[in-house]
Each structure stands twice: as structure tokens, then as C-alpha cells.
Design a protein around this motif. Structure first.
Motif, PDB file in Angstrom:
ATOM      1  N   PRO A 240     -15.620  20.662 -13.246  1.00  0.00           N
ATOM      2  CA  PRO A 240     -16.218  19.412 -12.217  1.00  0.00           C
ATOM      3  C   PRO A 240     -16.210  19.655 -10.692  1.00  0.00           C
ATOM      4  N   HIS A 241     -14.915  19.373 -10.785  1.00  0.00           N
ATOM      5  CA  HIS A 241     -14.733  18.977  -9.582  1.00  0.00           C
ATOM      6  C   HIS A 241     -15.280  20.175  -8.102  1.00  0.00           C
ATOM      7  N   ALA A 242     -15.437  21.796  -8.518  1.00  0.00           N
ATOM      8  CA  ALA A 242     -16.208  22.491  -8.182  1.00  0.00           C
ATOM      9  C   ALA A 242     -17.743  21.675  -7.660  1.00  0.00           C
ATOM     10  N   ALA A 243     -18.539  21.451  -8.930  1.00  0.00           N
ATOM     11  CA  ALA A 243     -19.875  21.206  -8.707  1.00  0.00           C
ATOM     12  C   ALA A 243     -19.987  19.629  -7.523  1.00  0.00           C
ATOM     13  N   ARG A 244     -18.918  18.966  -8.081  1.00  0.00           N
ATOM     14  CA  ARG A 244     -18.961  17.520  -7.245  1.00  0.00           C
ATOM     15  C   ARG A 244     -18.877  18.335  -5.570  1.00  0.00           C
ATOM     16  N   LEU A 245     -18.706  19.100  -5.344  1.00  0.00           N
ATOM     17  CA  LEU A 245     -18.238  19.825  -3.917  1.00  0.00           C
ATOM     18  C   LEU A 245     -19.840  19.955  -3.287  1.00  0.00           C
TER      19      LEU A 245
END
Length: 347
Positions: free
Chosen positions: A279-284
Motif C-alpha cells: 500500500p505504501h508503494a501504491a500511495r507513492l
């Protein structure tokens, strides 16, 4: 003229961001397709692209290469399903908790599934993958209900902080109980340790089929929760002011996360870091809109898990390194790198 120029200036960054997202999406889809092809090709025996085509074109053929390919296909499908489910589940949990560290492991769901598995081995004598799957699904779901109940205690009702604390405490208690049962029982440890690592090597379509409807419901609930998660990200008071029933929205998103987490854990065991890092990678990539975060997580999660499974098969041929070990080795440094980025957006 000034207002027209300002409008064009605002439109250009949005167009540029949309183009960048589209390009990255195409790249990720291509990478996932390539990973799936490698997953079918590599193992204790390497097969060629022509043999893969022949195995699908002529299902009646039963040579060694075709049999190896047919065993790897359900394994690859399982990695895709579990990767998507864990990633979307982690995104939902981070949205519900407004906590960037929330994921099925930290909130105790994996501990609940593990405790249920250990009890079933030690006291009931269960021993088949199908039985483990049912028990793990029930254990994860019951733990999620307990976390929700404890997190809802008090006049103020449920809150992200109470949920996080409840998950941490219940997870710790269940892990301690699991250790108390397994330490004196070497027979239980020898059986439980293979499930505990987490992997997709036992993927079979007949085992996946009973769980797929629940997983599909989880994905549907996640899609329906995306808009409400955007409101919850503004805070409970602001969300209520926008007409959102905060408790209902939180319970709906939590239910979707639990369904996805419990079904993926039942199918593949406790695989860590996917629900935390993806999810952090997607948010970036796509920003703070949960509609895009959930969609991108459903793409990056399978890519991470399929690629990790391929790596685990290549580095130790002819044996396998289970995917749960590889995701931990990949996920830990990636997560540290993400945390160190100053531009990392808030949940």
C-alpha cells in the motif's frame, strides 16, 4: 486571459500525473505477465516457452515437462490471488486505522490463524491442507471479531488507536499461547513449522475453489469502501460532516480486510510484509485517493508475490525457499527505503 492561463497551468500537472500513472500501470502489468511466465518456466526443471505452449495446446500430453507446467500453473494463480488479497487487505486496514503500520500481521490476524492451527494439530489431530485451511480461516475471522470488540469498548466507541492497541495485545497473547502449546510438543512443532513459514508451493485448484467466493466478496467490499475511506482519512468529525456513517464505514472496510486476510492466510499461511509494504508503494505512485490505492495494490501485490516465488525457486534449485521468507527479505529493506523518503504521503 489570466484565469485561462492559470487553468491551463493546473491542467498540465494533472495530465502529466495521469500519464505517469498510466505508463507505470502498463509497466507493472507487463512485469506481472513476465513474472507469471517465469513462474511457469522455472523450478527444479526448467522448461522452454515452446514446451509451455505445447502443454496448454495439448492437455492430453503427459511428459515430464507438461506435468511440471501443470503443477506450476495453480501455484502461480495462488500467488496472484494471495498477493492481491494481502495487499488490498493491508490498504484497507491502514485506511481504517489511519495507521501506516497496520497490516494483518501487526493487527493479530495471523496470530489468530496460527493459534487455531496449533490447537487443531495438538488437540484434534487435524493433518490435511484442507482442514488447516478451514481452521485458519475460522481463527483469523474470530480474532478479527475479538479485535473489533475490544477496540469498540468505551463511550467513545471504536477508534483507530484502540483498534491498533487491541490488535497488538491480542496478537501477543495468542502468540504466547501458541508457543506454550508447541514448546513441549515436538510432534506439533514439526507439523506446524511448515505452515508457519507461509508459501504457495501447495497450490491446487481444488483447495482454492471453496475459498474463492469469500475472497471475491472481500474484493467487492473493498471496492465499495474506497470512497468512504477517503472520507475517513479526513478524520471522524470531518467524515461525519460529509454525511458518512463513520462506524458503519469503518466496519464495512474492516470486514473486507478480514475476509481478504483470512482467506489468503488460509490458502498460503502467514505471509508477511505484503500487506505492509505494497500500500505504501501504491500511495507513492497514485497519491492519497483510496480508489486508486486499492486498484494499484491489487496489481503490485501479485507482482511482488509471484516474483518472490520465482526468486525462491531459482536461488536454491532444485529445492524451494518458501515465498514467506523471500518477501521478508525483500520487504524489510524496501519498507525502510520507503519510510526514509521525505515525500512519503500520509495515510
Amino acid at each position: 486571459m489570466a484565469s485561462l492561463s492559470q487553468s491551463n497551468t493546473q491542467r498540465q500537472p494533472r495530465t502529466s500525473a495521469a500519464t505517469k500513472t498510466a505508463v507505470l500501470t502498463v509497466v507493472l502489468v507487463a512485469a506481472l505477465a513476465a513474472s507469471c511466465l517465469l513462474s511457469v518456466a522455472f523450478g527444479s526443471r526448467v522448461v522452454t516457452f515452446g514446451q509451455i505452449v505445447n502443454a496448454f495446446a495439448h492437455p492430453e500430453v503427459t511428459d515430464i515437462a507438461s506435468d511440471a507446467i501443470r503443477l506450476r500453473v495453480p501455484r502461480t494463480v495462488l500467488a496472484i490471488l494471495v498477493g492481491a488479497a494481502l495487499a488490498v487487505s493491508g490498504a484497507l486496514m491502514q485506511g481504517v486505522m489511519r495507521n501506516p503500520l497496520a497490516d494483518p500481521t501487526i493487527l493479530g490476524l495471523n496470530s489468530g490463524a496460527a493459534f487455531a492451527i496449533v490447537c487443531s494439530i495438538a488437540f484434534v489431530g487435524l493433518s490435511t491442507p484442507a482442514q488447516y485451511m478451514i481452521v485458519a480461516l475460522a481463527g483469523g475471522a474470530l480474532t478479527a471479531m475479538a479485535v473489533w470488540a475490544v477496540g469498540s469498548i468505551g463511550r467513545s466507541g471504536p477508534s483507530p488507536l484502540k483498534f491498533t492497541l487491541a490488535g497488538a495485545v491480542i496478537g501477543s497473547v495468542l502468540s504466547s499461547l501458541t508457543s506454550a502449546i508447541t514448546l513441549p510438543r515436538t510432534d506439533v512443532i514439526s507439523t506446524y513449522r511448515f505452515w508457519q513459514v507461509g508459501g504457495v508451493s501447495g497450490g491446487r485448484f481444488e483447495l482454492m475453489a471453496p475459498v474463492l467466493p469469500l475472497m471475491a466478496v472481500g474484493f467487492a467490499v473493498a471496492a465499495l469502501s474506497a470512497r468512504q475511506l477517503n472520507a475517513l482519512a479526513l478524520g471522524d468529525q470531518m467524515a461525519a460532516g460529509l454525511g458518512v456513517d463513520v462506524n458503519r464505514a469503518r466496519m464495512m472496510a474492516w470486514s473486507g480486510a478480514v475476509l481478504l486476510s483470512a482467506t489468503s492466510t488460509a490458502l498460503a499461511g502467514p505471509i508477511g510484509f505484503v500487506g505492509l509494504v505494497v500500500p505504501h508503494a501504491a500511495r507513492l505512485i497514485v497519491g492519497a485517493d483510496y480508489r486508486r490505492i486499492l486498484a494499484m495494490s491489487a496489481l503490485i501485490g501479485p507482482l511482488l508475490l509471484v516474483a518472490s516465488d520465482v526468486i525462491g525457486r531459482v536461488v536454491s534449485r532444485p529445492d524451494d525457499v518458501e515465498v514467506g521468507i523471500v518477501t521478508a527479505l525483500i520487504g524489510a529493506p524496501v519498507f525502510i527505503a520507503l519510510v526514509r523518503r521525505r515525500s512519503m504521503p500520509e495515510v
